[in-house]
Design a protein around this motif. Structure first.
Motif, short mmCIF file in Angstrom:
data_model
loop_
_atom_site.label_atom_id
_atom_site.label_comp_id
_atom_site.label_asym_id
_atom_site.label_seq_id
_atom_site.Cartn_x
_atom_site.Cartn_y
_atom_site.Cartn_z
N ARG A 187 -1.36 0.84 1.79
CA ARG A 187 -1.43 0.25 3.13
C ARG A 187 -1.65 1.33 4.20
O ARG A 187 -2.44 1.14 5.13
N GLU A 188 -0.98 2.46 4.04
CA GLU A 188 -1.17 3.57 4.98
C GLU A 188 -2.59 4.14 4.87
O GLU A 188 -3.19 4.51 5.88
N ALA A 211 -4.90 1.90 6.82
CA ALA A 211 -4.79 2.12 8.26
C ALA A 211 -5.47 3.43 8.67
O ALA A 211 -6.18 3.48 9.69
N ALA A 212 -5.27 4.49 7.87
CA ALA A 212 -5.88 5.78 8.19
C ALA A 212 -7.40 5.71 8.12
O ALA A 212 -8.10 6.25 8.99
N THR A 257 2.16 9.04 11.26
CA THR A 257 1.43 8.68 10.06
C THR A 257 -0.05 8.48 10.38
O THR A 257 -0.41 7.95 11.43
N ARG A 258 -0.91 8.90 9.46
CA ARG A 258 -2.35 8.66 9.64
C ARG A 258 -2.60 7.16 9.80
O ARG A 258 -2.04 6.36 9.07
N GLY A 259 -3.48 6.86 10.73
CA GLY A 259 -3.74 5.46 11.04
C GLY A 259 -3.06 5.02 12.32
O GLY A 259 -3.42 3.99 12.90
N LYS A 260 -2.07 5.80 12.78
CA LYS A 260 -1.37 5.47 14.02
C LYS A 260 -1.55 6.55 15.08
O LYS A 260 -0.93 6.49 16.14
N ASP A 263 2.84 0.71 -0.35
CA ASP A 263 2.95 1.23 1.02
C ASP A 263 1.95 2.35 1.26
O ASP A 263 1.35 2.44 2.34
N ARG A 264 1.78 3.22 0.27
CA ARG A 264 0.80 4.31 0.42
C ARG A 264 -0.61 3.76 0.55
O ARG A 264 -1.42 4.28 1.33
#
Length: 393
Positions: A212-213, A216-217, A56-59, A209-210
């Motif tokens: 939040r992702e 992070a991204a 996932t983007r952000g990780k 959740d989207r």
């Protein structure tokens, strides 16, 4: 067959960028490892690129570091054991056991553990260590990870905040639209529509959740861009807002369940409830615009936050009028969730005033002294969707 084709076309439209991104990144990683460095077996460079882009983007930055650590650990264990015993079945058993055991002792993540085991097994089964293999493998992992990160940043090269802005606007809009659906079902006393709204409310966590992702991204993108790091503070504010928005989404889900119970009573819904729900939906939309304007640097952010503040309190004031008619239990539960949602929304827009005191004053509750620190961010609470709810915040 037509339905399958339409579904397949939808998946292609949604994911074609990811397919092209992964294909190009893996190919570039292979070319760099094989043609530029001259590695005769550059398998791990494109593999590392695909593994990183699959995250996932952000990780992805963390994923790259974990791949490098996993490759190094796997190679170290395999090198020692193969040099001592040679490439045998016993060697495979010992290498995997030692590698996995070492990762468990170190508390490594699943990604790091798998990469270490795959790297160690590759050296035993495919290519035994020959001195120069270890640096080649490590460099391959570095190339694959670096190419994957570079490829993932190309999509947001012009405006790294744009995906977060779009996701923030969509998240608040989805929650406000959900309130409108619940409100419409209650006005018509339509149990089927109320159940449909409840089903939608059970899916609303996806939009949070989207968001939040996306936070992070965007944070990862800004960390990689020195000139853009001044925006990191804004992203952290959005992250704090997302936590409050998560609580608000849970409150709305409980409100939707109470709405189903209310429609089952087949009683006319008080007009005050529709007005309160409208105000709460307007507050959500204004809060979303405040977040968007804050991210884009517009001066309208403060004005939108003030509108959200006023609309949330107005929703509570209107809902308080329903107490005068001795409402049934489902309606009391809805009033409680309007109050709880207003509290989380006011905290989300960053008001400095005592939130609990202002909301309770709007609800007509007697004022009580607030202990120091009691009006700060709420402690994590259980999902209201699975436990009975009360009027408490």
């Amino acid at each position: 067959m037509r339905n399958w084709v339409r579904a397949a076309a939808g998946r292609v439209r949604r994911d074609w960028v990811s397919v092209v991104e992964a294909t190009v990144a893996a190919t570039v990683a292979w070319v760099l490892a094989a043609r530029v460095i001259g590695h005769p077996d550059p398998f791990f460079a494109p593999s590392a690129a695909l593994v990183v882009l699959g995250e996932t983007r952000g990780k992805r930055l963390r994923q790259t570091i974990e791949i490098l650590l996993g490759v190094a650990a796997g190679i170290l264990v395999a090198d020692v054991v193969v040099q001592a015993l040679g490439p045998t079945t016993t060697t495979v058993f010992l290498v995997l056991g030692c590698t996995l055991g070492l990762m468990v002792v170190l508390g490594a993540s699943t990604t790091l553990t798998v990469q270490a085991a795959v790297s160690a097994l590759y050296l035993v089964v495919v290519a035994a260590p020959k001195g120069s293999l270890m640096p080649f493998r490590f460099v391959d992992a570095l190339i694959g990870g670096a190419v994957a990160i570079a490829a993932s940043q190309l999509i947001v090269a012009r405006d790294p905040l744009a995906p977060l802005v779009a996701e923030a606007r969509q998240t608040f809009t989805d929650l406000a639209d959900l309130l409108d659906r619940i409100n419409d079902a209650l006005r018509r006393c339509d149990e089927d529509a109320a159940r449909a709204a409840l089903e939608r409310a059970r899916q609303v966590d996806d939009c949070v959740d989207r968001l939040r992702e996306a936070v992070a991204a965007t944070g990862e993108t800004l960390q990689l861009r020195v000139r853009r790091r001044r925006h990191i503070g804004q992203v952290r504010e959005v992250e704090a807002t997302t936590r409050q928005l998560d609580y608000a989404a849970r409150n709305i889900r409980v409100l939707a369940r109470a709405g189903v119970h209310l429609t089952r009573l087949h009683t006319a819904t008080p007009p005050e409830l529709a007005l309160a729900m409208n105000e709460l939906a307007d507050a959500l939309r204004a809060a979303g615009e405040a977040m968007v304007h804050s991210l884009t640097g517009d001066e309208d952010a403060t004005e939108c936050a003030e509108r959200a503040d006023a609309a949330a309190l107005e929703a509570v004031r209107i809902a308080a009028q329903l107490f005068e008619s001795q409402p049934p239990l489902p309606l009391i539960m809805i009033i409680g969730q309007i109050r709880a949602t207003a509290i989380d929304l006011l905290r989300a827009v960053g008001t400095d005033d005592p939130v609990l005191g202002r909301v309770d004053e709007a609800l007509g509750l007697p004022e009580s002294p607030t202990p120091p620190g009691a009006d700060g961010p709420p402690a994590p609470r259980a999902d209201p969707g699975t436990t009975p709810t009360t009027m408490a915040a």
